[in-house]
Design a protein around this motif. Structure first.
Motif, mmCIF file in Angstrom:
data_model
loop_
_atom_site.group_PDB
_atom_site.id
_atom_site.type_symbol
_atom_site.label_atom_id
_atom_site.label_comp_id
_atom_site.label_asym_id
_atom_site.label_seq_id
_atom_site.Cartn_x
_atom_site.Cartn_y
_atom_site.Cartn_z
ATOM 1 N N CYS A 1 -8.102 2.159 14.804
ATOM 2 C CA CYS A 1 -9.084 1.098 15.023
ATOM 3 C C CYS A 1 -10.469 1.585 14.589
ATOM 4 C CB CYS A 1 -9.133 0.708 16.490
ATOM 5 S SG CYS A 1 -7.552 0.137 17.124
ATOM 6 N N PHE A 2 -11.236 0.684 13.982
ATOM 7 C CA PHE A 2 -12.593 1.005 13.545
ATOM 8 C C PHE A 2 -13.405 -0.276 13.526
ATOM 9 C CE2 PHE A 2 -9.714 0.543 9.961
ATOM 10 C CZ PHE A 2 -10.313 -0.448 9.214
ATOM 11 N N GLN A 3 -14.707 -0.127 13.281
ATOM 12 C CA GLN A 3 -15.596 -1.280 13.234
ATOM 13 C C GLN A 3 -16.182 -1.453 11.850
ATOM 14 O OE1 GLN A 3 -18.624 -0.985 16.290
ATOM 15 N NE2 GLN A 3 -17.978 -2.963 17.043
ATOM 16 N N VAL A 4 -16.316 -2.700 11.454
ATOM 17 C CA VAL A 4 -17.008 -3.067 10.224
ATOM 18 C C VAL A 4 -17.918 -4.228 10.608
ATOM 19 C CG1 VAL A 4 -16.795 -3.904 7.855
ATOM 20 C CG2 VAL A 4 -15.067 -2.363 8.788
ATOM 21 N N ALA A 5 -19.224 -4.023 10.478
ATOM 22 C CA ALA A 5 -20.217 -5.067 10.793
ATOM 23 C C ALA A 5 -20.018 -5.646 12.192
ATOM 24 C CB ALA A 5 -20.202 -6.153 9.730
ATOM 25 N N GLY A 6 -19.715 -4.797 13.153
ATOM 26 C CA GLY A 6 -19.588 -5.236 14.543
ATOM 27 C C GLY A 6 -18.261 -5.867 14.900
ATOM 28 N N GLU A 7 -17.339 -5.988 13.967
ATOM 29 C CA GLU A 7 -16.030 -6.563 14.240
ATOM 30 C C GLU A 7 -14.974 -5.460 14.265
ATOM 31 O OE1 GLU A 7 -14.946 -10.010 11.962
ATOM 32 O OE2 GLU A 7 -17.037 -10.647 11.810
ATOM 33 N N ALA A 8 -13.936 -5.643 15.096
ATOM 34 C CA ALA A 8 -12.884 -4.637 15.264
ATOM 35 C C ALA A 8 -11.764 -4.866 14.258
ATOM 36 C CB ALA A 8 -12.327 -4.698 16.677
ATOM 37 N N TYR A 9 -11.450 -3.811 13.497
ATOM 38 C CA TYR A 9 -10.391 -3.842 12.489
ATOM 39 C C TYR A 9 -9.453 -2.657 12.724
ATOM 40 C CZ TYR A 9 -13.034 -7.312 9.900
ATOM 41 O OH TYR A 9 -13.693 -8.449 9.527
ATOM 42 N N ALA A 10 -8.289 -2.708 12.069
ATOM 43 C CA ALA A 10 -7.321 -1.619 12.183
ATOM 44 C C ALA A 10 -6.504 -1.531 10.904
ATOM 45 C CB ALA A 10 -6.396 -1.850 13.374
ATOM 46 N N LEU A 11 -5.957 -0.343 10.675
ATOM 47 C CA LEU A 11 -5.027 -0.088 9.574
ATOM 48 C C LEU A 11 -3.846 0.700 10.118
ATOM 49 C CD1 LEU A 11 -7.510 0.878 6.743
ATOM 50 C CD2 LEU A 11 -5.745 -0.888 6.562
ATOM 51 N N PRO A 12 -2.638 0.447 9.618
ATOM 52 C CA PRO A 12 -1.474 1.220 10.081
ATOM 53 C C PRO A 12 -1.648 2.704 9.756
ATOM 54 C CG PRO A 12 -0.788 -0.681 8.783
ATOM 55 C CD PRO A 12 -2.269 -0.574 8.645
ATOM 56 N N LEU A 13 -1.318 3.562 10.705
ATOM 57 C CA LEU A 13 -1.453 5.011 10.502
ATOM 58 C C LEU A 13 -0.611 5.509 9.339
ATOM 59 C CD1 LEU A 13 -1.524 6.693 14.027
ATOM 60 C CD2 LEU A 13 -3.393 6.376 12.417
ATOM 61 N N ASP A 14 0.554 4.928 9.148
ATOM 62 C CA ASP A 14 1.417 5.422 8.080
ATOM 63 C C ASP A 14 0.879 5.129 6.677
ATOM 64 O OD1 ASP A 14 1.937 2.697 7.954
ATOM 65 O OD2 ASP A 14 4.082 2.880 8.313
ATOM 66 N N SER A 15 -0.170 4.314 6.582
ATOM 67 C CA SER A 15 -0.767 4.020 5.274
ATOM 68 C C SER A 15 -2.005 4.877 4.999
ATOM 69 C CB SER A 15 -1.146 2.539 5.182
ATOM 70 O OG SER A 15 -2.218 2.251 6.056
ATOM 71 N N LEU A 16 -2.388 5.726 5.963
ATOM 72 C CA LEU A 16 -3.617 6.505 5.825
ATOM 73 C C LEU A 16 -3.358 7.917 5.322
ATOM 74 C CD1 LEU A 16 -5.473 5.486 9.103
ATOM 75 C CD2 LEU A 16 -5.554 4.410 6.850
ATOM 76 N N ALA A 17 -4.278 8.401 4.475
ATOM 77 C CA ALA A 17 -4.227 9.779 3.986
ATOM 78 C C ALA A 17 -5.145 10.660 4.824
ATOM 79 C CB ALA A 17 -4.626 9.844 2.521
ATOM 80 N N GLU A 18 -6.388 10.204 5.066
ATOM 81 C CA GLU A 18 -7.345 10.961 5.878
ATOM 82 C C GLU A 18 -8.556 10.103 6.178
ATOM 83 O OE1 GLU A 18 -9.239 14.366 3.914
ATOM 84 O OE2 GLU A 18 -8.642 13.497 1.995
ATOM 85 N N VAL A 19 -9.369 10.590 7.121
ATOM 86 C CA VAL A 19 -10.627 9.940 7.499
ATOM 87 C C VAL A 19 -11.710 11.005 7.472
ATOM 88 C CG1 VAL A 19 -11.849 8.715 9.340
ATOM 89 C CG2 VAL A 19 -9.411 8.302 8.983
ATOM 90 N N LEU A 20 -12.839 10.671 6.845
ATOM 91 C CA LEU A 20 -13.949 11.613 6.712
ATOM 92 C C LEU A 20 -15.272 10.899 6.945
ATOM 93 C CD1 LEU A 20 -12.989 13.166 3.244
ATOM 94 C CD2 LEU A 20 -12.630 14.221 5.460
ATOM 95 N N PRO A 21 -16.313 11.646 7.366
ATOM 96 C CA PRO A 21 -17.643 11.042 7.290
ATOM 97 C C PRO A 21 -17.870 10.678 5.818
ATOM 98 C CG PRO A 21 -17.714 13.059 8.571
ATOM 99 C CD PRO A 21 -16.338 12.983 7.946
ATOM 100 N N LEU A 22 -18.501 9.541 5.560
ATOM 101 C CA LEU A 22 -18.636 9.057 4.184
ATOM 102 C C LEU A 22 -19.406 10.062 3.341
ATOM 103 C CD1 LEU A 22 -18.074 6.665 2.280
ATOM 104 C CD2 LEU A 22 -20.335 5.810 2.876
ATOM 105 N N PRO A 23 -18.728 10.652 2.339
ATOM 106 C CA PRO A 23 -19.423 11.570 1.436
ATOM 107 C C PRO A 23 -20.359 10.772 0.514
ATOM 108 C CG PRO A 23 -17.021 11.648 1.105
ATOM 109 C CD PRO A 23 -17.313 10.533 2.039
#
Length: 188
Positions: free
Chosen positions: A45-67
């Motif tokens: 789960c994460f936020q974009v412009a104050g709204e709550a969104y989610a992505l399936p874990l099996d579709s993710l490679a990694e999460v980083l502070p935005l380079p």
């Protein structure tokens, strides 16, 4: 029972026998029924412009502070640019633009959620990271089509508590990610 202040020794055969009998009773006891494992979809789960969104874990490679992201001239506004992650150049999409949401304030800390994609991971800029939860996919409702249909294209479903589950396949199916060199070679 033993009296307070009594000391025990592993050399005492009566003590060893009591310990072994207690252990045997514990091991021979019927096991309690295991709690049922929650069926569902694990999502980040994460936020974009104050709204709550989610992505399936099996579709993710990694999460980083935005380079740092370098804009690429001539490409759609939905592509924020490219970034270098450990020597690998990766595209980063602007979810704000894709979902027609207001842009984050300048200087606001953002994160990049990288989706698994053929070739190399593809990043999505998000505002805040929240948590990992399990969603019951049977409780998801599906957005109705609106006039432009664009934001709904990327939405897989909405949970009862209004968490919006994004569809990684639709995000990765954008034209800007398609390698047109093979099409060009075939046309020659």
């Amino acid at each position: 029972m033993t009296q307070p202040g009594t000391t025990f020794s592993m050399d005492d055969p009566a003590f060893v026998e009591r310990v072994l009998k207690a252990r045997a009773r514990r091991l021979a006891a019927a096991r309690r029924e295991a709690a049922p494992v929650s069926q569902g979809l694990s999502v980040l789960c994460f936020q974009v412009a104050g709204e709550a969104y989610a992505l399936p874990l099996d579709s993710l490679a990694e999460v980083l502070p935005l380079p740092p992201v370098t804009p690429v001239p001539g490409l759609p506004q939905s592509l924020l640019g490219v970034t270098n992650v450990r020597g690998e150049i990766r595209p980063v999409f602007n979810l704000h633009d894709m979902l027609t949401l207001p842009e984050p304030e300048a200087g606001q800390r953002c994160f990049a959620v990288f989706l698994r994609a053929p070739g190399r991971p593809v990043g999505l800029r998000v505002n805040e990271m929240r948590r990992i939860i399990r969603l019951d996919s049977e409780q998801l409702t599906f957005p109705h089509e609106s006039g432009n249909g664009l934001p709904q294209r990327f939405i897989r479903g909405i949970s009862p508590d209004t968490l919006i589950l994004l569809d990684p396949q639709q995000i990765l199916a954008q034209d800007v990610l398609q390698d047109r060199r093979a099409d060009y070679r075939r046309s020659l």
